[in-house]
Design an enzyme around this catalytic site. Structure first.
Site, mmCIF file in Angstrom:
data_model
loop_
_atom_site.group_PDB
_atom_site.id
_atom_site.type_symbol
_atom_site.label_atom_id
_atom_site.label_comp_id
_atom_site.label_asym_id
_atom_site.label_seq_id
_atom_site.Cartn_x
_atom_site.Cartn_y
_atom_site.Cartn_z
ATOM 1 N N ASN A 54 -4.709 -9.000 -5.530
ATOM 2 C CA ASN A 54 -4.770 -8.382 -4.186
ATOM 3 C C ASN A 54 -5.974 -8.958 -3.454
ATOM 4 O O ASN A 54 -6.579 -8.295 -2.614
ATOM 5 C CB ASN A 54 -4.903 -6.869 -4.303
ATOM 6 C CG ASN A 54 -3.706 -6.260 -5.006
ATOM 7 O OD1 ASN A 54 -2.581 -6.419 -4.560
ATOM 8 N ND2 ASN A 54 -3.950 -5.600 -6.125
ATOM 9 N N HIS A 140 1.603 5.751 -3.182
ATOM 10 C CA HIS A 140 1.000 5.253 -4.422
ATOM 11 C C HIS A 140 0.712 6.392 -5.402
ATOM 12 O O HIS A 140 0.468 7.536 -4.998
ATOM 13 C CB HIS A 140 -0.315 4.546 -4.063
ATOM 14 C CG HIS A 140 -0.960 3.843 -5.212
ATOM 15 N ND1 HIS A 140 -2.072 4.339 -5.868
ATOM 16 C CD2 HIS A 140 -0.648 2.674 -5.820
ATOM 17 C CE1 HIS A 140 -2.423 3.494 -6.827
ATOM 18 N NE2 HIS A 140 -1.581 2.472 -6.816
ATOM 19 N N GLU A 184 0.675 5.607 3.846
ATOM 20 C CA GLU A 184 -0.121 4.388 3.644
ATOM 21 C C GLU A 184 0.035 3.487 4.859
ATOM 22 O O GLU A 184 0.950 3.676 5.670
ATOM 23 C CB GLU A 184 0.363 3.655 2.386
ATOM 24 C CG GLU A 184 0.089 4.440 1.116
ATOM 25 C CD GLU A 184 0.657 3.782 -0.138
ATOM 26 O OE1 GLU A 184 0.829 2.552 -0.162
ATOM 27 O OE2 GLU A 184 0.939 4.537 -1.094
ATOM 28 N N SER A 188 2.382 -0.727 -1.114
ATOM 29 C CA SER A 188 1.948 -1.728 -2.095
ATOM 30 C C SER A 188 3.071 -2.465 -2.796
ATOM 31 O O SER A 188 2.887 -3.571 -3.267
ATOM 32 C CB SER A 188 1.064 -1.048 -3.139
ATOM 33 O OG SER A 188 1.729 0.048 -3.731
ATOM 34 N N ASP A 213 -3.825 5.907 3.917
ATOM 35 C CA ASP A 213 -4.430 5.054 2.892
ATOM 36 C C ASP A 213 -4.202 3.593 3.296
ATOM 37 O O ASP A 213 -3.076 3.093 3.263
ATOM 38 C CB ASP A 213 -3.778 5.364 1.537
ATOM 39 C CG ASP A 213 -4.327 4.480 0.415
ATOM 40 O OD1 ASP A 213 -5.195 3.613 0.690
ATOM 41 O OD2 ASP A 213 -3.890 4.643 -0.738
ATOM 42 N N HIS A 216 -4.027 -1.564 1.223
ATOM 43 C CA HIS A 216 -3.492 -2.933 1.330
ATOM 44 C C HIS A 216 -3.551 -3.479 2.750
ATOM 45 O O HIS A 216 -3.088 -4.596 2.998
ATOM 46 C CB HIS A 216 -2.048 -2.980 0.808
ATOM 47 C CG HIS A 216 -1.979 -2.725 -0.665
ATOM 48 N ND1 HIS A 216 -2.054 -3.718 -1.604
ATOM 49 C CD2 HIS A 216 -1.906 -1.557 -1.360
ATOM 50 C CE1 HIS A 216 -2.010 -3.199 -2.813
ATOM 51 N NE2 HIS A 216 -1.912 -1.882 -2.696
ATOM 52 N N LYS A 247 -9.482 -4.688 -3.027
ATOM 53 C CA LYS A 247 -8.444 -5.661 -2.641
ATOM 54 C C LYS A 247 -9.071 -6.688 -1.690
ATOM 55 O O LYS A 247 -9.674 -7.650 -2.141
ATOM 56 C CB LYS A 247 -7.247 -4.925 -2.093
ATOM 57 C CG LYS A 247 -6.770 -3.884 -3.146
ATOM 58 C CD LYS A 247 -5.511 -3.210 -2.849
ATOM 59 C CE LYS A 247 -5.243 -2.028 -3.768
ATOM 60 N NZ LYS A 247 -5.221 -2.309 -5.208
#
Ligand SMILES: Cc1ncc(COP(=O)(O)O)c(C=O)c1O
Length: 398
Positions: A54, A140, A184, A188, A213, A216, A247
């Site tokens: 990542n 997640h 998110e 992910s 979140d 990513h 990440k």
């Protein structure tokens, strides 16, 4: 029949492990023997192209990040040896918190020891018995685990479906005032993005709060790399933004930023913040240096997206089923578990490392090979990844 014993529950994992090893090695326990660059490592004695990190901006080996970590090691030592509440904070912790808040243009920031702890800590501080959480179904594991910790009533809404969220919030009626919506930025597994503008409109209409979140999407999306909240123009309406340093920032740790002054009280109420050691000084220092790189080098983000477009288009044109939109996470979706395992091993034999994701971790019960792209990949390396998968497509489509 003898009574069940505590360790009996390991017979399932033991069987699964044996089955994995019988396929030619354990894809869940790959050893990187030496790191050659952000995109290459020695695995099993062989030079391997990394398409399963990542390391979106390729910052793990940046000289200024390494130098900042080395200086902090020399100045502050190897570890903090205690929690911030009991043993005190270092100036570095406060500096990073202020820099994160300033980066987002928000009033408050708090640093956690991991991204996982940031999710647990934020959820546990915000919600308790009598509260409600509306969680995107594809969220997640750390968000699911955090929800469990709260004791709140948990509702899952259909992935990325603002209408379904709306319907469920409407059913809650007056209880919406005690409801947190959790989503998110980039998801992910499939690399798709949340429709945040729609989600914000819905949560505002019902008077709920929103936690996003951006694990990513930090450094990946938005004009300044602030994530999907910036890309969708809703940064100031997302009540709590969380993320990770593991990440795009190439370190470990996590954070929460917000305009709500209550965030400053998490220090006294959030058990995943309180009951764990404060992040290591060297890690905080590399994170600060990486955040500076993220802010001052937009060309990294441009290169990341060039690579993402190149790989996504190539993998799709071979005929693989991919995620719904171009993203630095390029998922090669495979229906049968055995096919995914065979594809993963064959790619490794040809020197390309990806993440193998098997049910139940996948969103739809299928399997996938998760490729992730870095700004540090050269176009030649991206082409090599697609050449390898072109050569192996018979394993899935044959
Ligand atoms: C969406 C999401 N949130 C949180 C985390 C946890 O972050 P960390 O691994 O830095 O603890 C991850 C890690 O994979 C993630 O993918």
């Amino acid at each position: 029949m003898s009574a069940p014993r505590l360790l009996d529950k390991f017979s399932g994992p033991q069987k699964a492990r044996k089955e994995l090893l019988a396929t030619g090695g354990d894809p869940t326990n790959v050893i990187l023997e030496r790191i050659l660059s952000p995109t290459e490592a020695i695995i099993d004695g062989r030079k391997t192209l990394l398409a399963g990190t990542n390391n979106y901006l390729g910052l793990t080996l940046y000289p200024e990040c390494i130098a900042a970590g080395q200086k902090a090691l020399a100045d502050f030592g190897t570890g903090t040896t205690g929690s911030r509440m009991a043993s005190g904070s270092y100036t570095l912790h406060g500096a990073l918190e202020a820099e994160l808040a300033e980066f987002y243009g928000l009033a408050h920031g708090l640093v956690f020891s991991t991204g996982y702890a940031a999710n647990l800590g934020t959820l546990a501080a915000l919600c308790g018995a009598g509260d409600n959480i509306m969680l995107d179904a594809d969220a997640h594991a750390s968000l699911y685990d955090g929800c469990q910790l709260t004791g709140a009533e948990i509702f899952r809404f259909r992935h990325n479906d603002a209408n379904d969220l709306d319907k469920r919030l409407r059913r809650l009626g007056e209880r919406c005032g005690r409801t947190l919506v959790v989503v998110e930025g980039i998801y992910s597994m499939l690399g798709d993005r949340a429709p945040l503008a729609d989600i914000v409109a819905v949560k505002d209409r019902h008077g709920a709060l929103l936690m996003v979140d951006e694990a990513h999407s930090l450094g990946v999306l938005g004009e300044h790399g602030r994530g999907q909240v910036e890309a969708d123009g809703v940064l100031s309406q997302a009540d709590f933004i969380v993320g990770t340093f593991s990440k795009s920032l190439g370190a470990t740790g996590g954070f929460c930023v917000s305009n709500h002054a209550e965030l400053t009280l998490f220090r006294y109420t959030s058990r995943p913040f309180i009951f764990t050691a404060a992040p290591c000084p060297s890690v905080v220092a590399t994170t600060r240096a990486a955040l500076h790189c993220l802010r001052t080098r937009p060309q990294l983000r441009e290169r990341l997206w060039e690579n993402a477009r190149r790989l996504y288009a190539a993998i799709k044109s071979i005929g693989y089923t991919v995620g719904p939109e171009v993203s630095p996470v390029v998922a090669i979706r495979v229906t049968a578990r055995e096919q995914a395992l065979a594809l993963w091993h064959a790619a490794m034999e040809q020197g390309v490392y990806t993440n193998l994701v098997l049910p139940p971790t996948t969103p739809d019960g299928g399997s996938l090979l998760r490729c992730s792209v870095s700004a540090a990949h050269s176009p030649r390396q991206i082409d090599r990844i697609s050449e390898v998968f072109a050569g192996l497509s018979g394993l899935v489509h044959g």
